[in-house]
Design an enzyme around this catalytic site. Structure first.
Site, mmCIF file in Angstrom:
data_model
loop_
_atom_site.group_PDB
_atom_site.id
_atom_site.type_symbol
_atom_site.label_atom_id
_atom_site.label_comp_id
_atom_site.label_asym_id
_atom_site.label_seq_id
_atom_site.Cartn_x
_atom_site.Cartn_y
_atom_site.Cartn_z
ATOM 1 N N LYS A 131 2.261 2.252 -4.983
ATOM 2 C CA LYS A 131 3.033 1.788 -6.147
ATOM 3 C C LYS A 131 2.275 1.976 -7.449
ATOM 4 O O LYS A 131 2.868 2.273 -8.473
ATOM 5 C CB LYS A 131 3.367 0.286 -6.001
ATOM 6 C CG LYS A 131 4.297 -0.025 -4.879
ATOM 7 C CD LYS A 131 4.558 -1.510 -4.792
ATOM 8 C CE LYS A 131 3.355 -2.330 -4.381
ATOM 9 N NZ LYS A 131 2.844 -2.060 -3.026
ATOM 10 N N ASP B 228 0.818 -1.231 0.000
ATOM 11 C CA ASP B 228 0.000 0.000 0.000
ATOM 12 C C ASP B 228 0.843 1.270 0.000
ATOM 13 O O ASP B 228 0.425 2.302 0.523
ATOM 14 C CB ASP B 228 -0.962 0.041 1.210
ATOM 15 C CG ASP B 228 -1.801 -1.212 1.314
ATOM 16 O OD1 ASP B 228 -2.227 -1.689 0.257
ATOM 17 O OD2 ASP B 228 -2.004 -1.710 2.427
HETATM 18 P P1 IMP Z 1 -2.491 -12.846 1.875
HETATM 19 O O1 IMP Z 1 -1.537 -12.260 0.897
HETATM 20 O O2 IMP Z 1 -3.929 -12.659 1.481
HETATM 21 O O3 IMP Z 1 -2.157 -14.260 2.230
HETATM 22 O O4 IMP Z 1 -2.348 -12.012 3.253
HETATM 23 C C1 IMP Z 1 -1.155 -12.058 4.039
HETATM 24 C C2 IMP Z 1 -0.845 -10.701 4.624
HETATM 25 O O5 IMP Z 1 -0.463 -9.815 3.570
HETATM 26 C C3 IMP Z 1 -2.017 -10.023 5.330
HETATM 27 O O6 IMP Z 1 -1.510 -9.270 6.417
HETATM 28 C C4 IMP Z 1 -2.569 -9.082 4.276
HETATM 29 O O7 IMP Z 1 -3.240 -7.980 4.859
HETATM 30 C C5 IMP Z 1 -1.289 -8.653 3.593
HETATM 31 N N1 IMP Z 1 -1.479 -8.215 2.205
HETATM 32 C C6 IMP Z 1 -1.690 -8.980 1.124
HETATM 33 N N2 IMP Z 1 -1.803 -8.242 0.015
HETATM 34 C C7 IMP Z 1 -1.623 -6.969 0.400
HETATM 35 C C8 IMP Z 1 -1.590 -5.711 -0.317
HETATM 36 O O8 IMP Z 1 -1.714 -5.635 -1.534
HETATM 37 N N3 IMP Z 1 -1.381 -4.615 0.445
HETATM 38 C C9 IMP Z 1 -1.188 -4.673 1.789
HETATM 39 N N4 IMP Z 1 -1.218 -5.808 2.489
HETATM 40 C C10 IMP Z 1 -1.428 -6.940 1.791
#
Ligand code: IMP
Length: 425
Positions: A16, A13
Site C-alpha cells: 500500500k 503488506d
Molecule cells: P497487532 O496489530 O500487533 O495486535 O497484531 C495482530 C496481528 O496483525 C498479527 O498477526 C500481526 O502480525 C498482524 N499485523 C499487524 N500489523 C500488520 C501490518 O502492518 N502488516 C501485516 N500484518 C500486521
C-alpha cells in the site's frame, strides 16, 4: 467528491505504501485512519528507502499535509523517532503534520500488556507485533483510554495514568506474573516527548470538514488489511482496528458521502505474517521461492511472511465489504519466472464447494482451496510501463483475477521504485 480511500484487501503488506505514495501526487491531504506503529509502509524514492510506521506515506512529498486521525493509536516516542528520521533525510513535517486530539495514546503499560497477554496464550498466541496496539484499543473501548488531547495537561494525564496503573499492576503482578510498572517511568517519557509533539496536536476533524468544503483532495490511507479487520478478519487472529473502508469514516471523521473512490490494493499472490488461517498457503519449498523473490519479510518486525496463491474468494469478500471501485495489483514481477501460477476459485468444505468466504474460523480451517492453473509468462516484466506491453499470458492472468473479483484493475506494479508502475488507461 474529494475523498479517496486506499486500503489493503488481504492480510496487510500488500504494498500500500507505494500506491499511496503514487496517488498522493494527486492529493492535497493524506490521512492515516487506524492502527498504530504495528504498520510498516515501505516506499522507495530514488536511492532512498523509507519505512513509515505512523506517519502517513504522503509525508514523502514535501507539499502535502499529513494527518494522523482519531482512529489511530499513537505511541509518542515511536512517532517522535519517525519525525526525526524524516527530518534527517530532509523531509520536515513542521506545519504540515497534524495529530488528532481524539487519537488514543499507546503507553508503556500497553506494550507490557501485549507481551504478557501473548505469552499467556501459549500456542494460541496471535503473533502480534508487541507494539501494544490491542491493549490500547481495549482501553479505548473500555472507556479508560488516554487521548492525545489529554497530553496537553500534565495533571489530567497523570491522574488518568495513576488510575489505570492501579488496575494494570494488579493484573501484571497477580495474573500475568510479570514486573509491575511505576508512574515515574511514564512521567519521564511524558516530559521527554510531549513538549516535542504538542505543536502537532489539534482538532483534525474540523480541519478535514473545512478541507472537504474547500474541495481539497483528500487521500485516506488504511494500514494492515481487510482480513486483519477486527470485525471482518480471521478473528481472533486479527488486529484491533477496522482497516476496511468504513474505518476510514470513523477513523478520520469524514462522512461516507464524501468518498467517491476506493482503491483496493492486492498482491498478485497472497502473504500473511503472524498466526491464523491462510487458506492458499503453499508447502515450504514453494512458499520459500515466493518469499525470497518477493523479499517477504515484515517491515516492522522482520518476521518471514507466509506465502500462497491469489485467493479470489478472499478478494470478492474484500470487494463487497469495502465497496472497491478499483484494484491495484502489486508485485506482479515476483511471478515472472514461474512455470505455472494458480488462482483459488473456491473452497472444498467436506462435500460442499464454497465460493463465499466463511466467517467462522472452524469452517475456514477445514477448507481446502480449489485452483485454476495459469501458464507462467516466463518474461521479465520489471521494465514494462504499459498495459499493452505486458506479455499476453500476464494479461490473461490479471484479467482472470479481475473477472473473478468483479473489480477493474487500474494499476499494476512491477518493482519497488515509483516508476515501476503500469497505469492502465
Ligand atoms: P497487532 O496489530 O500487533 O495486535 O497484531 C495482530 C496481528 O496483525 C498479527 O498477526 C500481526 O502480525 C498482524 N499485523 C499487524 N500489523 C500488520 C501490518 O502492518 N502488516 C501485516 N500484518 C500486521
Amino acid at each position: 467528491m474529494p475523498c479517496s480511500v486506499v486500503l489493503g484487501t488481504q492480510w496487510g503488506d500488500e504494498g500500500k505504501g507505494k500506491i499511496i505514495d503514487l496517488l498522493t501526487d494527486e492529493a492535497d491531504i493524506v490521512v492515516r485512519y487506524q492502527g498504530g506503529n504495528n504498520a510498516g509502509h515501505t516506499v522507495v524514492v530514488g536511492d532512498a528507502q523509507y519505512i513509515l510506521h505512523l506517519v502517513p506515506s504522503g509525508a514523502l512529498r514535501r507539499d502535502k499535509v499529513c494527518i494522523i486521525g482519531n482512529g489511530v493509536v499513537i505511541d509518542p516516542p515511536a512517532l517522535y523517532k519517525e519525525i526525526v528520521e524524516l527530518e534527517e533525510k530532509g523531509m520536515s513535517l513542521k506545519g504540515r503534520l497534524f495529530l488528532s486530539d481524539l487519537a488514543h495514546v499507546t503507553l508503556p503499560y500497553h506494550r507490557r500488556m501485549d507481551e504478557a497477554h501473548e505469552a499467556a496464550r501459549g500456542d494460541a498466541k496471535i503473533g502480534t507485533t508487541h507494539r501494544g496496539i490491542g491493549p490500547t484499543y481495549a482501553d479505548k473501548f473500555g472507556r479508560i483510554g488516554i487521548r492525545m488531547g489529554d497530553l496537553l495537561d500534565e495533571q489530567v494525564f497523570m491522574s488518568k495514568v495513576r488510575r489505570n496503573l492501579a488496575e494494570k499492576n494488579v493484573l501484571f503482578r497477580d495474573f500475568y506474573h510479570v514486573e509491575t510498572m511505576g508512574e515515574a517511568e511514564i512521567l519521564e517519557q511524558y516530559r521527554t516527548y510531549v513538549p516535542k509533539l504538542r505543536e502537532y496536536i489539534t482538532d483534525t476533524v474540523s480541519y478535514l470538514r473545512d478541507a472537504i468544503k474547500a474541495n481539497k483532495r483528500i487521500l485516506l490511507e488504511g494500514a494492515q488489511g481487510t482480513f486483519l479487520d477486527v470485525d471482518f478478519g480471521t478473528y481472533p487472529y486479527v488486529t484491533a482496528s477496522n482497516p476496511t473502508s468504513g474505518g476510514a469514516c470513523t477513523g478520520a471523521g469524514v462522512p461516507p458521502n464524501a468518498i467517491s473512490r476506493i482503491v483496493g490494493v492486492t498482491k498478485a499472490y497472497t502473504t500473511r505474517v503472524g498466526a491464523g488461517p491462510l487458506p492458499t498457503e503453499l508447502p515450504p519449498a514453494e512458499d520459500e521461492r515466493l518469499r525470497l523473490k518477493g523479499r517477504e519479510y515484515g517491515a516492522t518486525t522482520g518476521r518471514a511472511r507466509r506465502c500462497g496463491w491469489f485467493d479470489s474468494v478472499v478478494l470478492r469478500r474484500a470487494a463487497a465489504i469495502n465497496g472497491l471501485t478499483e484494484l491495484a495489483v502489486t508485485k506482479l514481477d515476483v511471478l515472472d519466472e514461474l512455470d505455472s501460477i494458480s488462482i483459488c476459485t473456491g473452497y472444498q468444505f467436506g462435500n460442499e464447494v464454497i465460493t463465499e468466504y466463511p466467517g467462522r474460523l472452524e469452517v475456514l480451517e477445514k477448507c481446502t482451496p480449489i485452483y485454476t492453473e495459469f501458464p507462467g509468462w516466463k518474461t521479465d516484466t520489471t521494465g514494462i510501463r504499459k498495459w499493452e506491453a505486458l506479455p499476453v499470458l500476464a494479461r490473461n492472468y490479471l484479467e482472470a483475477m479481475e473477472k473473478m473479483v468483479g473489480v477493474r484493475i487500474s494499476m499494476v506494479t512491477v518493482g519497488a521504485e515509483r516508476t515501476a508502475t503500469i497505469n492502465r488507461p
